[in-house]
Enzyme design. Structure first.
Site, short mmCIF file in Angstrom:
data_model
loop_
_atom_site.label_atom_id
_atom_site.label_comp_id
_atom_site.label_asym_id
_atom_site.label_seq_id
_atom_site.Cartn_x
_atom_site.Cartn_y
_atom_site.Cartn_z
N ASP A 34 92.42 59.68 -49.97
CA ASP A 34 90.96 59.69 -49.95
C ASP A 34 90.43 60.83 -50.82
OD1 ASP A 34 88.40 58.81 -48.14
OD2 ASP A 34 88.34 60.95 -48.56
N TYR A 39 84.20 65.99 -54.82
CA TYR A 39 85.33 66.91 -54.58
C TYR A 39 85.84 67.51 -55.89
CZ TYR A 39 85.77 64.43 -50.04
OH TYR A 39 85.55 63.85 -48.81
N LYS A 64 84.36 58.08 -53.47
CA LYS A 64 82.99 57.98 -52.97
C LYS A 64 82.02 58.35 -54.08
CE LYS A 64 84.92 59.89 -48.75
NZ LYS A 64 85.90 60.79 -49.36
N HIS A 97 78.56 58.06 -50.41
CA HIS A 97 79.01 59.25 -49.69
C HIS A 97 78.05 59.69 -48.57
CE1 HIS A 97 81.82 62.91 -50.44
NE2 HIS A 97 81.57 62.77 -49.16
#
Length: 267
Positions: A34, A39, A64, A97
């Protein structure tokens, strides 16, 4: 295709730390990974996958879409950019997200754009993350319930999200639990510690087994190979009804993540 029940998360991991974590996870037998645009580690995740020797079709990769990319004309180009970083022609699952109600892009617009990405073969499945009940209803209205593969939500023994989880189960939308260990806080919980002792298990295994037994998917992360290996064993741990009842009593609305402007009104 169903969402794998157990995966490895990469939130807060960057650079060599995320490369090592994903490489170790794949080496240990994890097959679901994931990540997310925000990120800023998709390229490193892609590198770790490419260097692992595990064939792409054996993996389940989730990413996401981040808030500035929600508009109809931006979502698909941003996903293509993510796929280039991940060194893949497709994602297995792509999520919105956060609902980001103040963002100026309607749920109908971004869900339709996400559904179009699926039609184009850029992602096998689509879903949502951090969506409360009202926003989940709007997503269902936009694309249909059967299109929504999961709602990934913060969920731990300290934040059990029962109302939302019950609604999702009613709708047949699988729950993915993130932050299942509440940033490590539940690992020091005396009740979970006693349960762990009874089962000759770790506190992390107990918390993860609790979520799995409730039917949720989990995506714990770790930079330590031994913790990645240990976490996997939660799949073999069966908690008793009494254990589950004791953990149910730990609810304290202990939310760790709720960014202003991104979160909608929680249930």
């Amino acid at each position: 295709m169903n969402i794998p029940a157990f995966g490895v998360g990469t939130f807060r991991l960057q650079g060599q730390a995320v490369i090592d974590s994903v490489r170790n996870a794949l080496d240990l037998g994890y097959r679901a990974i994931d990540t997310a645009q925000i990120y800023e580690n998709e390229a490193e995740v892609g590198q770790a996958i490419a260097e692992s020797g595990v064939p792409r079709e054996a993996l389940f990769v989730t990413t996401k879409i981040w808030v500035p990319n929600y508009a109809r004309d931006k979502l698909i180009p941003s996903l293509k950019d993510s796929l280039a970083k991940l060194r893949s022609d497709y994602a297995d699952l792509t999520l919105i997200h956060w609902p980001a109600p103040g963002n100026g892009v309607s749920i109908e617009e971004f869900m339709s754009a996400l559904a179009e990405a699926k039609t184009q073969g850029l992602t096998r499945q689509i879903g949502i993350s951090n969506f409360p009940i009202a926003e989940t209803r709007a997503a269902i209205a936009a694309v249909g319930r059967e299109q929504i593969a999961t709602n990934q939500i913060e969920l731990s023994p300290y934040l059990q999200n029962r109302k939302l989880a019950a609604f999702l189960q009613e709708q047949g939308i699988p729950v993915t639990s993130y932050m299942t260990l509440a940033y490590g806080k539940v690992l020091k919980d005396p009740v979970i510690g006693q349960i762990a002792q009874r089962h000759d298990a770790t506190t992390a295994q107990v918390a993860l087994a609790w979520a799995l037994q409730l039917g949720y998917a989990v995506i714990p992360s770790s930079t330590k190979r031994e913790n990645l290996a240990s976490n996997l064993l939660a799949q073999d741990l069966r908690l008793t009804d009494e254990d589950m009842a004791q953990i149910a009593a730990l609810e304290r609305n202990g939310r760790e993540v709720s960014p202003e402007g991104l979160a909608a009104q929680w249930d």
